[in-house]
Each structure stands twice: as structure tokens, then as C-alpha cells.
Design a protein around this motif. Structure first.
Motif, mmCIF file in Angstrom:
data_model
loop_
_atom_site.group_PDB
_atom_site.id
_atom_site.type_symbol
_atom_site.label_atom_id
_atom_site.label_comp_id
_atom_site.label_asym_id
_atom_site.label_seq_id
_atom_site.Cartn_x
_atom_site.Cartn_y
_atom_site.Cartn_z
ATOM 1 N N THR A 73 -1.829 36.622 -56.130
ATOM 2 C CA THR A 73 -1.021 38.178 -56.351
ATOM 3 C C THR A 73 0.049 38.056 -56.438
ATOM 4 O O THR A 73 0.899 38.629 -56.407
ATOM 5 N N ARG A 74 0.935 37.225 -56.069
ATOM 6 C CA ARG A 74 2.449 36.815 -56.567
ATOM 7 C C ARG A 74 2.778 35.541 -56.251
ATOM 8 O O ARG A 74 2.198 34.474 -56.539
ATOM 9 N N HIS A 75 4.215 35.068 -57.312
ATOM 10 C CA HIS A 75 4.968 33.811 -56.531
ATOM 11 C C HIS A 75 6.094 34.011 -55.815
ATOM 12 O O HIS A 75 6.146 34.620 -55.710
ATOM 13 N N SER A 76 6.935 32.843 -55.801
ATOM 14 C CA SER A 76 8.219 32.645 -55.019
ATOM 15 C C SER A 76 9.538 33.544 -55.258
ATOM 16 O O SER A 76 9.470 33.677 -56.516
ATOM 17 N N ALA A 77 10.056 33.960 -54.670
ATOM 18 C CA ALA A 77 11.329 34.639 -55.192
ATOM 19 C C ALA A 77 12.798 33.505 -55.530
ATOM 20 O O ALA A 77 12.920 33.170 -56.379
ATOM 21 N N GLY A 78 12.627 32.345 -55.284
ATOM 22 C CA GLY A 78 12.854 30.898 -55.542
ATOM 23 C C GLY A 78 11.582 29.814 -55.703
ATOM 24 O O GLY A 78 10.584 29.468 -55.041
ATOM 25 N N THR A 79 12.608 28.586 -56.195
ATOM 26 C CA THR A 79 12.317 26.986 -56.369
ATOM 27 C C THR A 79 12.029 26.863 -54.983
ATOM 28 O O THR A 79 11.365 25.157 -54.882
ATOM 29 N N GLY A 80 13.539 26.462 -54.372
ATOM 30 C CA GLY A 80 13.233 25.735 -53.220
ATOM 31 C C GLY A 80 14.162 24.851 -53.753
ATOM 32 O O GLY A 80 14.653 24.293 -54.924
ATOM 33 N N ALA A 81 14.943 24.559 -52.491
ATOM 34 C CA ALA A 81 15.551 22.870 -52.602
ATOM 35 C C ALA A 81 15.100 22.251 -53.559
ATOM 36 O O ALA A 81 14.230 21.645 -52.751
ATOM 37 N N LEU A 82 15.923 21.307 -53.855
ATOM 38 C CA LEU A 82 15.564 20.109 -54.833
ATOM 39 C C LEU A 82 13.909 20.218 -54.842
ATOM 40 O O LEU A 82 13.323 19.095 -55.388
ATOM 41 N N GLN A 83 13.770 21.421 -55.877
ATOM 42 C CA GLN A 83 12.055 21.582 -56.063
ATOM 43 C C GLN A 83 11.991 22.051 -57.429
ATOM 44 O O GLN A 83 13.044 22.742 -57.713
ATOM 45 N N THR A 84 11.177 21.551 -58.237
ATOM 46 C CA THR A 84 11.018 22.453 -59.775
ATOM 47 C C THR A 84 9.331 23.129 -59.752
ATOM 48 O O THR A 84 8.696 23.259 -58.747
ATOM 49 N N GLY A 85 9.407 23.744 -60.539
ATOM 50 C CA GLY A 85 8.479 24.865 -61.026
ATOM 51 C C GLY A 85 8.092 25.893 -60.000
ATOM 52 O O GLY A 85 9.727 26.500 -59.700
ATOM 53 N N ARG A 86 6.897 26.106 -59.586
ATOM 54 C CA ARG A 86 6.480 27.934 -59.135
ATOM 55 C C ARG A 86 5.770 27.476 -58.058
ATOM 56 O O ARG A 86 4.736 27.169 -57.728
ATOM 57 N N VAL A 87 5.947 28.545 -56.815
ATOM 58 C CA VAL A 87 5.193 28.385 -55.731
ATOM 59 C C VAL A 87 4.303 30.037 -56.009
ATOM 60 O O VAL A 87 5.065 31.196 -55.848
ATOM 61 N N LEU A 88 2.966 29.437 -55.700
ATOM 62 C CA LEU A 88 2.052 30.613 -56.186
ATOM 63 C C LEU A 88 1.178 31.202 -55.138
ATOM 64 O O LEU A 88 0.997 30.003 -53.546
ATOM 65 N N TYR A 89 1.140 32.260 -55.132
ATOM 66 C CA TYR A 89 -0.016 32.772 -53.563
ATOM 67 C C TYR A 89 -0.927 33.135 -54.058
ATOM 68 O O TYR A 89 -0.485 34.599 -55.211
ATOM 69 N N ALA A 90 -2.864 32.731 -53.423
ATOM 70 C CA ALA A 90 -3.593 33.626 -53.945
ATOM 71 C C ALA A 90 -4.614 34.094 -52.417
ATOM 72 O O ALA A 90 -4.736 33.210 -51.586
ATOM 73 N N SER A 91 -4.396 35.631 -52.707
ATOM 74 C CA SER A 91 -5.422 35.542 -52.201
ATOM 75 C C SER A 91 -6.724 35.428 -51.667
ATOM 76 O O SER A 91 -7.348 35.318 -52.654
#
Length: 484
Positions: free
Chosen positions: A310-328
Motif C-alpha cells: 500500500t505505501r512506503h516509508s518517508a525515510g530510510t531511517g538512521a544508519l539504514q539502507t533500502g526502503r520500508v514497505l507496508y502491505a495490508s
């Protein structure tokens, strides 16, 4: 004599032994000389042929997928806090860890004695404020009446002064009468001023009474809210978590007593790499509603669920790579917030690709295929995806050829082999299925006609059956037949 006979026998045996040794040495010497002087004879070389398992390379339409790990989260998680402090008088029987409550159900009831007394005082203060308003309004009316009377007296004194001055001008009156009239006019003017001050004070009192009345209404509303806040209801149906309250306990204002979690509104949050994230975007850079399969692994059985990104995170996060995705998730029975799950994300379909075992693809980026003379040749292939024990490659020169399923150090270009073909199909010919008007029926008929299939092929075909939404009873029947 006996000693002499034995001595002669020993001498004869020694002589025979030495003779045989000399003869053997002569034979060895002759053989070595013949070997050195003879011409080497040409031996007929025999080519070694290896038996290899081969599979045909065909174009197909594949839906790649990759795995990620995520955490189940709830879309609606509400912290239940006590709006007012006090002693817990009543508590719902379901108000406990893991308790299931309904929407608008009474959960907590706090003692109302203090709040009721405060409400009664507020009502009494409101009555006093209303009486004060009425008294101030009556006083204002009286002050205006007195001002009107004072103005009338002022006008009468003005006429009396003018009359005395007129008499003085005609010689009938005297100066004393005029002075007395002027003094009376001044007194009337002073009275008018005093009445104006009284009117202003009365109007100020009316304003103060109105302000007090407004404050009393505010206090009454606050007392009513405090009284209503002694009862806490469930805003939606859900399950209670982190319950820290028992009946009879004192709670303070804004103290957290539990969490209400909606078990039907769940989603999964998982992190993917940047390369995987790019594969889930369309040509405009918009995240596609990709299908995901979420699995909660158990000791004896796994809990599956399906959903859509459904959506993805607004940022990658501190010391993180890639993306955080959300699925209903839909039909996520048995899942709870906080579960650590495996997420299989399906990418966009790839056309005209070849699925091969991973052991067929070499580290040099090529696969070994058979020529018409059953000899091996290396054909370069572009690796697109790795799918478990298989790979998806792209190579137009490979279509229609037999490919070695497992490469070994003994195999290489130019080596002649004896192909061993597996007649049982290991995948579904999607191109053939697309020619049929009813793809589902064709897929079912295709599998029913090939019951002896490898385990990997059986799992993949059943997955395709699930994607085609074939009825469950048909899937069970085919699974039993394929397994037999």
C-alpha cells in the motif's frame, strides 16, 4: 655319513638357487633391452562419453518473487488512558489480558462521588450567576429610570432659570431669584451626572454578571465531562493488551491502563533493498500494489495470509539502507501484532524468459547446451533473477536446445555426452495455455494428463493453480493424484 649326505644336499640346493637367480637376471636384462630397442606401437585412442541430465529450454512468462522479513502491525492500536483520577468502581469481565471486547462496551467505571458533588456545586453556582444577572439587569433598569428623572428635573430648572432671567430683564424680578434658579440648575446637573455614574455602574454589573454566568456554564460543562469521563467505553471492537488495572485500584489522570488492538486491521512492515524497491515501481516511479504472501512459520504448520503493498516509508531511517514497505493483509487469521513473518513479494511479470535449475548456470555467465552431434557448447545467458533452486535467464540462442541440468568440472565445450531426458514435464507451458479460451480448464487438463511429476514441479504448478484461483477441491484432487 649322515652329516656328509646332508652337506652335499645343501650345496646342491645353493647351487640351484644361484643358477635360477642368474637365469632370472638374464631374462630381465633381455626384456629391458627389447623394450628399449623396439618401436612404440600406436594405440587406438577412445573418446570418453559422459551421461548428463538435460532439460529443454523454452520461453515462458514468469512472475519473479523475492523474500523479505517483516513484522505484523495493527492499523488501529488505541492506548486506553484514564481521563480523570479516582478509584475503580466497576470493571468489565473482559477487561483482562487478551480479552475481546465489543464496540461501545463499558470497560471501566471510576467512582463518581467527587465528580457528582462537583457537578452539583457547578449547578448551584450557575443558579447564583443567573440570579445575579437578573438582579444586575433590574438595577440597570432602575438606574436608567433615575437618570431619566434627573434629566427631567434638569430641564425644569433650565426653564425656571430662563423665566427668572426674563423677569429680571423686564424689571419685575430680582437678582436673588436668578441666583437661586442658577443654584437649583447646578444641583440638577450634578444629580444628572450622579445618575449617569449609577447607570454606568449598573451596566458594568450586568457585564460582570454575564461573565460570571458564562464561567458557571463552563464549569458546569467541565463537571459534566468529568462525570462522563468516569466511564470508559471501547471505541471499536478489538483485543486488550498490556492490561495493568484491577477493580478497586486508584488511578491517576492520563494513566495508561491498557491497549486496544483491532485484530482485523493488520498490516506487515518489511524492509527491502534499493534494487528490489526499484523493481516494484512503474514507469512513472509510482509504487505498484504488488501482491505479497505472508507466512508465519510454525513447528507443525504455517499460517499463510495474502495482501497488497500500500505505501512506503518517508525515510530510510538512521544508519539504514533500502526502503520500508507496508502491505495490508486480508484474512490474516491467527496473526498478532509483533509476529515476525516471512514475506514473499511478487514482482512484475517477465516475458520471454527461460527458467533453469541454478546448477545449470555457471559462474562464467553461460550454460552448456547440446549440439546436433550431442556435443556441449557454452551459450552466454543474462541472469535476471534467482528463484530458490532455479534461475531466470534471457538468451535467445538457447531456445529450443537441451541444457545440462547440473554442470560439473568434467563437462566443458566440445565434450561429447549421452543425454538423459526426463519425460515428465517440470513446468507448465504458458504459451500453450494462452491459446486456449479457458485457461483454467486447460491448466487442469494439462496437470491431470501428467501425474508423475517431480516435487519441485508439483509445488510450482500448484502455486500457479492458486494464482489462477482454481477451486480448492480441484487443487486437493490434483495434489493427491500428483503425489500418488
Amino acid at each position: 655319513m649322515r652329516f656328509l649326505r646332508q652337506s652335499l644336499v645343501g650345496v646342491m640346493l645353493t647351487a640351484l638357487t644361484l643358477g635360477f637367480l642368474a637365469y632370472a637376471g638374464q631374462l630381465i636384462h633381455s626384456a629391458v633391452q627389447d623394450r628399449l630397442t623396439s618401436q612404440p606401437s600406436a594405440q587406438n585412442a577412445r573418446e570418453r562419453v559422459y551421461a548428463v541430465h538435460v532439460i529443454p529450454a523454452r520461453h515462458s512468462r514468469e512472475i519473479p518473487e523475492f523474500e523479505a522479513f517483516g513484522e505484523i502491525q495493527s492499523l488501529r492500536t488505541l492506548e486506553i488512558r484514564a481521563a480523570v483520577g479516582g478509584r475503580v468502581a466497576t470493571l468489565a469481565p473482559e477487561f483482562r489480558q487478551g480479552g475481546v471486547v465489543e464496540s461501545d462496551q463499558l470497560l471501566i467505571g471510576i467512582d463518581t462521588a467527587d465528580r457528582q458533588a462537583s457537578l452539583d456545586r457547578s449547578k448551584s453556582d450557575l443558579l447564583d450567576a443567573q440570579a445575579e444577572v437578573r438582579d444586575a439587569e433590574r438595577s440597570a433598569v432602575l438606574a436608567n429610570d433615575e437618570l431619566a428623572a434627573a434629566l427631567t428635573q434638569f430641564e425644569v430648572r433650565q426653564r425656571a432659570l430662563r423665566r427668572q432671567q426674563d423677569l429680571l430683564d423686564r424689571g419685575v424680578g430680582n437678582a436673588t431669584g436668578v441666583e437661586n434658579a442658577e443654584i437649583s440648575l447646578a444641583q440638577a446637573q450634578q444629580s444628572v451626572l450622579s445618575r449617569r455614574i449609577a447607570v454606568a455602574q449598573a451596566e458594568a454589573r450586568v457585564d460582570q454578571a454575564a461573565t460570571r454566568l458564562a464561567r458557571s456554564k463552563i464549569a458546569l460543562g467541565q463537571a459534566e465531562r468529568d462525570l462522563s469521563d468516569t466511564k470508559i467505553y471501547a471505541p471499536f471492537a478489538g483485543t486488550l493488551n498490556d492490561v495493568t488495572l484491577v477493580e478497586g485500584r486508584l488511578v491517576s489522570a492520563n494513566e495508561k491502563v491498557a491497549e486496544l488492538v483491532d485484530p482485523d486491521a493488520l498490516e506487515v512492515a518489511f524492509r527491502v533493498s534499493t534494487r528490489q524497491y526499484v523493481r516494484l515501481l512503474d514507469n512513472n516511479g509510482v509504487l505498484l500494489p504488488t501482491r505479497v504472501i505472508v507466512t508465519l512459520e510454525g513447528a507443525e504448520a504455517d499460517l499463510p495470509a495474502t495482501g497488497r503493498v500500500t505505501r512506503h516509508s518517508a525515510g530510510t531511517g538512521a544508519l539504514q539502507t533500502g526502503r520500508v514497505l507496508y502491505a495490508s493483509l486480508s484474512s490474516a487469521y491467527g496473526f498478532k501484532p509483533g509476529d515476525f513473518v516471512t514475506v514473499a513479494v511478487q514482482e512484475q511479470a517477465l516475458d520471454d524468459v527461460i527458467r533453469l535449475p541454478a546448477s545449470a548456470f555457471g559462474s562464467d555467465g553461460a550454460v552448456l547446451a547440446l549440439t546436433d552431434e550431442d556435443r556441449l557448447q557454452a551459450i552466454p545467458a543474462t541472469l535476471l533473477r534467482r528463484q530458490g533452486d532455479d534461475v531466470l535467464v534471457q538468451a535467445d540462442d538457447l531456445v529450443g536446445k537441451d541444457v545440462v541440468k547440473s554442470r560439473t568440472p568434467l563437462l566443458g565445450p566440445g565434450i561429447r555426452v549421452r543425454p538423459v531426458r526426463n519425460e515428465a514435464p517440470d513446468s507448465v507451458d504458458l504459451e500453450m495455455l494462452e491459446l486456449a479460451p479457458d485457461r483454467k480448464a486447460k491448466l487442469v487438463a494439462f496437470i491431470e494428463s501428467n501425474s508423475n511429476m517431480p516435487e519441485a514441479a508439483r509445488a510450482r504448478i500448484l502455486n500457479q493453480l492458486a494464482q489462477e484461483k482454481v477451486p480448492a477441491q480441484v487443487v486437493e484432487r490434483l495434489e493427491a493424484r500428483i503425489g500418488g
